[in-house]
Design a protein around this motif. Structure first.
Motif, PDB file in Angstrom:
ATOM      1  N   HIS A 142      17.979 -15.833  -2.753  1.00  0.00           N
ATOM      2  CA  HIS A 142      16.787 -16.666  -2.666  1.00  0.00           C
ATOM      3  C   HIS A 142      16.651 -17.592  -3.875  1.00  0.00           C
ATOM      4  CE1 HIS A 142      15.170 -12.897  -4.701  1.00  0.00           C
ATOM      5  NE2 HIS A 142      14.913 -13.831  -5.589  1.00  0.00           N
ATOM      6  N   GLY A 143      15.929 -18.672  -3.643  1.00  0.00           N
ATOM      7  CA  GLY A 143      15.576 -19.590  -4.713  1.00  0.00           C
ATOM      8  C   GLY A 143      14.106 -19.540  -5.051  1.00  0.00           C
ATOM      9  N   GLU A 144      13.302 -18.974  -4.131  1.00  0.00           N
ATOM     10  CA  GLU A 144      11.851 -18.866  -4.313  1.00  0.00           C
ATOM     11  C   GLU A 144      11.425 -17.418  -4.064  1.00  0.00           C
ATOM     12  OE1 GLU A 144      12.932 -23.004  -3.438  1.00  0.00           O
ATOM     13  OE2 GLU A 144      13.152 -21.236  -2.179  1.00  0.00           O
ATOM     14  N   GLY A 145      11.828 -16.545  -4.956  1.00  0.00           N
ATOM     15  CA  GLY A 145      11.517 -15.130  -4.797  1.00  0.00           C
ATOM     16  C   GLY A 145      10.599 -14.578  -5.860  1.00  0.00           C
ATOM     17  N   ASN A 146      10.008 -15.464  -6.626  1.00  0.00           N
ATOM     18  CA  ASN A 146       9.162 -15.096  -7.757  1.00  0.00           C
ATOM     19  C   ASN A 146       7.760 -14.736  -7.255  1.00  0.00           C
ATOM     20  OD1 ASN A 146       7.675 -14.975 -10.105  1.00  0.00           O
ATOM     21  ND2 ASN A 146       8.239 -17.005 -10.839  1.00  0.00           N
ATOM     22  N   PHE A 147       7.520 -13.437  -7.033  1.00  0.00           N
ATOM     23  CA  PHE A 147       6.235 -13.004  -6.487  1.00  0.00           C
ATOM     24  C   PHE A 147       5.137 -13.195  -7.527  1.00  0.00           C
ATOM     25  CE2 PHE A 147       2.882  -9.863  -5.788  1.00  0.00           C
ATOM     26  CZ  PHE A 147       2.568 -10.108  -4.460  1.00  0.00           C
ATOM     27  N   TYR A 148       4.075 -13.867  -7.102  1.00  0.00           N
ATOM     28  CA  TYR A 148       2.950 -14.120  -8.007  1.00  0.00           C
ATOM     29  C   TYR A 148       1.644 -13.709  -7.349  1.00  0.00           C
ATOM     30  CZ  TYR A 148      -0.770 -16.323 -10.568  1.00  0.00           C
ATOM     31  OH  TYR A 148      -1.943 -16.528 -11.250  1.00  0.00           O
ATOM     32  N   CYS A 149       0.779 -13.091  -8.137  1.00  0.00           N
ATOM     33  CA  CYS A 149      -0.609 -12.874  -7.748  1.00  0.00           C
ATOM     34  C   CYS A 149      -1.441 -12.819  -9.025  1.00  0.00           C
ATOM     35  CB  CYS A 149      -0.782 -11.594  -6.927  1.00  0.00           C
ATOM     36  SG  CYS A 149      -0.369 -10.081  -7.821  1.00  0.00           S
ATOM     37  N   ASP A 150      -2.740 -13.003  -8.901  1.00  0.00           N
ATOM     38  CA  ASP A 150      -3.574 -12.951 -10.097  1.00  0.00           C
ATOM     39  C   ASP A 150      -3.767 -11.498 -10.544  1.00  0.00           C
ATOM     40  OD1 ASP A 150      -5.583 -11.868  -8.446  1.00  0.00           O
ATOM     41  OD2 ASP A 150      -6.533 -13.807  -8.145  1.00  0.00           O
ATOM     42  N   GLU A 151      -4.358 -11.322 -11.705  1.00  0.00           N
ATOM     43  CA  GLU A 151      -4.489  -9.984 -12.291  1.00  0.00           C
ATOM     44  C   GLU A 151      -5.344  -9.067 -11.432  1.00  0.00           C
ATOM     45  OE1 GLU A 151      -5.727 -10.074 -16.350  1.00  0.00           O
ATOM     46  OE2 GLU A 151      -4.007 -11.269 -17.012  1.00  0.00           O
ATOM     47  N   ALA A 152      -6.389  -9.602 -10.825  1.00  0.00           N
ATOM     48  CA  ALA A 152      -7.255  -8.779  -9.977  1.00  0.00           C
ATOM     49  C   ALA A 152      -6.497  -8.278  -8.756  1.00  0.00           C
ATOM     50  CB  ALA A 152      -8.487  -9.581  -9.548  1.00  0.00           C
ATOM     51  N   THR A 153      -5.682  -9.157  -8.151  1.00  0.00           N
ATOM     52  CA  THR A 153      -4.889  -8.752  -6.985  1.00  0.00           C
ATOM     53  C   THR A 153      -3.834  -7.734  -7.375  1.00  0.00           C
ATOM     54  OG1 THR A 153      -5.239 -10.913  -5.943  1.00  0.00           O
ATOM     55  CG2 THR A 153      -3.414  -9.584  -5.104  1.00  0.00           C
ATOM     56  N   LEU A 154      -3.212  -7.919  -8.542  1.00  0.00           N
ATOM     57  CA  LEU A 154      -2.206  -6.966  -9.015  1.00  0.00           C
ATOM     58  C   LEU A 154      -2.826  -5.587  -9.213  1.00  0.00           C
ATOM     59  CD1 LEU A 154       0.651  -6.355  -9.981  1.00  0.00           C
ATOM     60  CD2 LEU A 154      -0.012  -7.162 -12.264  1.00  0.00           C
ATOM     61  N   ARG A 155      -4.014  -5.544  -9.803  1.00  0.00           N
ATOM     62  CA  ARG A 155      -4.692  -4.254  -9.987  1.00  0.00           C
ATOM     63  C   ARG A 155      -4.989  -3.597  -8.644  1.00  0.00           C
ATOM     64  NH1 ARG A 155      -7.457  -7.114 -14.100  1.00  0.00           N
ATOM     65  NH2 ARG A 155      -9.222  -7.491 -12.688  1.00  0.00           N
ATOM     66  N   GLU A 156      -5.389  -4.415  -7.669  1.00  0.00           N
ATOM     67  CA  GLU A 156      -5.679  -3.889  -6.337  1.00  0.00           C
ATOM     68  C   GLU A 156      -4.419  -3.354  -5.667  1.00  0.00           C
ATOM     69  OE1 GLU A 156      -7.903  -5.280  -2.189  1.00  0.00           O
ATOM     70  OE2 GLU A 156      -7.559  -6.719  -3.803  1.00  0.00           O
ATOM     71  N   LEU A 157      -3.304  -4.083  -5.798  1.00  0.00           N
ATOM     72  CA  LEU A 157      -2.033  -3.625  -5.238  1.00  0.00           C
ATOM     73  C   LEU A 157      -1.631  -2.280  -5.842  1.00  0.00           C
ATOM     74  CD1 LEU A 157       0.047  -6.948  -5.221  1.00  0.00           C
ATOM     75  CD2 LEU A 157      -0.857  -5.738  -3.229  1.00  0.00           C
ATOM     76  N   GLU A 158      -1.796  -2.152  -7.143  1.00  0.00           N
ATOM     77  CA  GLU A 158      -1.436  -0.900  -7.814  1.00  0.00           C
ATOM     78  C   GLU A 158      -2.370   0.228  -7.412  1.00  0.00           C
ATOM     79  OE1 GLU A 158      -1.508  -2.296 -11.845  1.00  0.00           O
ATOM     80  OE2 GLU A 158       0.653  -2.773 -11.836  1.00  0.00           O
ATOM     81  N   LEU A 159      -3.665  -0.058  -7.329  1.00  0.00           N
ATOM     82  CA  LEU A 159      -4.664   0.953  -6.966  1.00  0.00           C
ATOM     83  C   LEU A 159      -4.441   1.471  -5.550  1.00  0.00           C
ATOM     84  CD1 LEU A 159      -7.299   2.432  -7.797  1.00  0.00           C
ATOM     85  CD2 LEU A 159      -8.555   0.524  -6.776  1.00  0.00           C
ATOM     86  N   ASN A 160      -4.084   0.570  -4.645  1.00  0.00           N
ATOM     87  CA  ASN A 160      -3.877   0.941  -3.240  1.00  0.00           C
ATOM     88  C   ASN A 160      -2.454   1.389  -2.939  1.00  0.00           C
ATOM     89  OD1 ASN A 160      -6.550   0.239  -2.629  1.00  0.00           O
ATOM     90  ND2 ASN A 160      -5.988  -1.886  -2.203  1.00  0.00           N
ATOM     91  N   ASN A 161      -1.618   1.457  -3.972  1.00  0.00           N
ATOM     92  CA  ASN A 161      -0.215   1.874  -3.802  1.00  0.00           C
ATOM     93  C   ASN A 161       0.527   0.963  -2.815  1.00  0.00           C
ATOM     94  OD1 ASN A 161       1.797   3.541  -4.735  1.00  0.00           O
ATOM     95  ND2 ASN A 161       1.455   5.151  -3.241  1.00  0.00           N
ATOM     96  N   GLN A 162       0.237  -0.340  -2.888  1.00  0.00           N
ATOM     97  CA  GLN A 162       0.864  -1.298  -1.985  1.00  0.00           C
ATOM     98  C   GLN A 162       2.180  -1.861  -2.518  1.00  0.00           C
ATOM     99  OE1 GLN A 162      -3.344  -3.253  -1.220  1.00  0.00           O
ATOM    100  NE2 GLN A 162      -1.817  -4.295   0.036  1.00  0.00           N
ATOM    101  N   ILE A 163       2.517  -1.563  -3.754  1.00  0.00           N
ATOM    102  CA  ILE A 163       3.801  -2.017  -4.296  1.00  0.00           C
ATOM    103  C   ILE A 163       4.868  -1.032  -3.830  1.00  0.00           C
ATOM    104  CG2 ILE A 163       5.141  -2.541  -6.366  1.00  0.00           C
ATOM    105  CD1 ILE A 163       2.436  -3.112  -7.766  1.00  0.00           C
ATOM    106  N   VAL A 164       5.742  -1.480  -2.964  1.00  0.00           N
ATOM    107  CA  VAL A 164       6.724  -0.601  -2.328  1.00  0.00           C
ATOM    108  C   VAL A 164       8.042  -0.588  -3.093  1.00  0.00           C
ATOM    109  CG1 VAL A 164       7.968  -0.098  -0.182  1.00  0.00           C
ATOM    110  CG2 VAL A 164       5.629  -1.010  -0.094  1.00  0.00           C
ATOM    111  N   PHE A 165       8.478  -1.758  -3.542  1.00  0.00           N
ATOM    112  CA  PHE A 165       9.728  -1.871  -4.304  1.00  0.00           C
ATOM    113  C   PHE A 165       9.503  -2.692  -5.568  1.00  0.00           C
ATOM    114  CE2 PHE A 165      11.223  -1.732   0.191  1.00  0.00           C
ATOM    115  CZ  PHE A 165      11.970  -0.566   0.135  1.00  0.00           C
TER     116      PHE A 165
END
Length: 230
Positions: A142-165
């Motif tokens: 890929h050339g556009e694989g740089n996943f970005y989200c703001d800090e609030a979304t990142l905290r939510e992803l971590e809290l909800n265990n949505q980060i799979v890999f």
């Protein structure tokens, strides 16, 4: 279990996904053209990699408005299993089925090579056949694989265990938190930049992607009271 592989103008990993389903779990699989408006007969929908609509405007930005996407959004709401790989991940974020966005790689170069991933969450439809924290070899392209989200979304992803890999070792694109794949809150939609369909045989360099397809099938069989495959 019946699989659909969506095909957009510019898709180039649709054949790989089709063959991966066929060779690893032997389930019925069909190509579905982007003009389709009904996905009700499928249990799992794969949104493959490639360059849908030439990646004009922005990766996945035009594919997001294809007729089939209305049916895909409906399928997601019904709890059907959906996996978007590479450009498919980009399409799912553009459609709002997954949080975040995929930006240009920090190096501004196309990266195509083997990559080690850490299985961050093995309690999903897609990862039940892996061990928590296991490192697996899945290639990227890929050339556009740089996943970005703001800090609030990142905290939510971590809290909800949505980060799979996450990327283990080198981060090849600059993704925030080394994120390589995330799932929806209810866990039925996964997006990942690495290509599991290209890691289904040692002839290809790795067979670590096989268990993603086995996980999908075994989760479905468990829900339907059928025996799991080994």
């Amino acid at each position: 279990m019946k699989f659909a592989v969506l095909v957009f103008p510019g898709s180039n990993c649709d054949l790989d996904c089709y063959k991966a389903v066929e060779s690893t779990i032997g389930q019925p699989v069909e190509y579905v053209w982007h003009t389709a408006t009904d996905l009700s007969s499928y249990d799992c929908i794969i949104v493959p990699g490639g360059f849908s609509y030439g990646d004009y405007l922005r990766c996945g930005a035009i594919a997001r408005f294809a007729p089939v996407m209305g049916a895909l959004v409906e399928a997601a709401a019904q709890g059907k299993t959906i996996i978007g790989i590479c450009n498919g991940f980009q399409i799912l974020t553009e459609a709002g089925l997954l949080p975040g966005a995929l930006l240009r790689n920090q190096t501004l170069k196309f990266r195509c090579h083997s990559t080690m991933l850490k299985v961050e969450n093995n309690n999903t439809t897609f990862t039940s056949e892996y061990a928590a924290g296991e490192e697996i070899d899945i290639p990227i392209a890929h050339g556009e694989g740089n996943f970005y989200c703001d800090e609030a979304t990142l905290r939510e992803l971590e809290l909800n265990n949505q980060i799979v890999f996450r990327y283990a070792g080198e981060n090849p694109n600059g993704s925030v938190g080394n994120i390589a794949g995330v799932c929806s809150k209810d866990g039925n939609v996964l997006g990942m930049m690495p290509h599991p369909e290209r890691a289904v045989s040692q002839l290809l360099g790795s067979e670590d992607g096989v268990r993603i397809f086995k996980s999908i099938l075994n989760t479905w069989r468990e829900k339907h009271g059928a025996a799991a495959i080994g």
